[in-house]
Design an enzyme around this catalytic site. Structure first.
Site, short mmCIF file in Angstrom:
data_model
loop_
_atom_site.label_atom_id
_atom_site.label_comp_id
_atom_site.label_asym_id
_atom_site.label_seq_id
_atom_site.Cartn_x
_atom_site.Cartn_y
_atom_site.Cartn_z
N ASP B 7 0.87 -1.17 0.00
CA ASP B 7 0.00 0.00 0.00
C ASP B 7 0.91 1.23 0.00
OD1 ASP B 7 -1.97 1.86 0.35
OD2 ASP B 7 -2.49 1.28 2.40
N GLU B 67 -1.81 -1.52 -4.22
CA GLU B 67 -3.04 -0.72 -4.25
C GLU B 67 -3.01 0.23 -5.44
OE1 GLU B 67 -5.01 0.39 -0.67
OE2 GLU B 67 -5.34 2.42 -1.39
N ASP B 139 -1.94 -0.68 8.94
CA ASP B 139 -1.05 -0.76 7.77
C ASP B 139 -0.89 -2.21 7.32
OD1 ASP B 139 -0.16 1.91 7.23
OD2 ASP B 139 0.96 1.83 9.12
#
Lengths: 165, 165
Positions: B7, B67, B139
């Site tokens: 991410d 992502e 996270d």
């Protein structure tokens, strides 16, 4: 001083290298790094990174003047410009080269004298400052203009330092 | 199959590595690459690129599930997320790792079963699928969810191939 101007994009990244000595500008080289539209995005970004690293290693500019990306209405383009910009900025830092970013308005203001200058006016001024004979093609003009903008601004900063000393 | 979910962000890039064997998921490691807010953007991007390269070299995932960035109202964040994403994608391609990108909605749909799932629901499902005992921190949950999304989807694609064969 040797400065590389870079206008990052996923499809086309224009670059132009300008030397300044004794207050005179000279164009060393310009070019465009293209990546194939048929490749996956990550492969295109890796290609851009490798090509830029090779150019920096070959010509060893002291500073990279990179167009500051910002986001317009075209979300798709904005995303890929941001990604290409990230790869270019990281590559310059990795090569130990100083980076300055400038917006298109700052570049036009510095090179032509007003922020609303047309592309043709920028190209004509770049051609004149670099004594190129003809105005350079658009990619080269934008990249050279970034380099000239940086040289103008750092020259001005030096002059101010001197005047205040 | 070993998949790393990533991410990307300039300030924090979460990653989580998931192995699947015999249809079971197991968490290998997770972490966050942070870059100092005081460093220039290009230095932070170079740091991110180096750290991610070291992680990929150490754990050798076969696929990176990243992502897919898109642009919201926060132009400043969007720009830096795009730049960080570019560095991460280029680094994965450079390391010879396959890349797939997924939107947050696709990830939630795949992991929890509906695209409107909350962060807490994603974390709880990730914790359960990976038999972590407790739900992982945010996270890690997001990064693991990306990896699980990829494994679910590629498993489904294989099952469909088999059914049609």
């Amino acid at each position: 001083v040797r400065v590389i101007g870079i206008d990052p994009g996923l499809t086309r990244t224009g670059f132009g290298i300008v030397d300044r000595s004794d207050g005179r500008f000279s164009a060393l080289i310009f070019g465009v790094v293209r990546t194939p539209a048929g490749d996956p995005t990550e492969v295109r970004l890796a290609t851009l990174g490798r090509e830029m690293a090779a150019i920096l290693a070959e010509f060893r500019p002291e500073v990279a003047a990179v167009e500051r990306v910002f986001f317009n209405n075209n979300v798709r383009t904005a995303m890929s410009v941001g990604q290409a910009s990230g790869v270019v900025l990281a590559g310059a830092a990795e090569a130990g080269i100083g980076v300055q970013t400038y917006t298109p308005t700052e570049v036009k203001q510095s090179v032509v004298g007003f922020g609303g200058a047309t592309k043709q006016q920028v190209a004509a001024m770049v051609g004149s400052l670099l004594r190129l004979g003809d105005p350079p093609p658009p990619d080269a003009a934008d990249a050279f203009a970034l380099a000239i903008c940086h040289l103008n601004r750092s020259g001005l900063a030096r002059a101010i330092d001197k005047a205040l000393a």
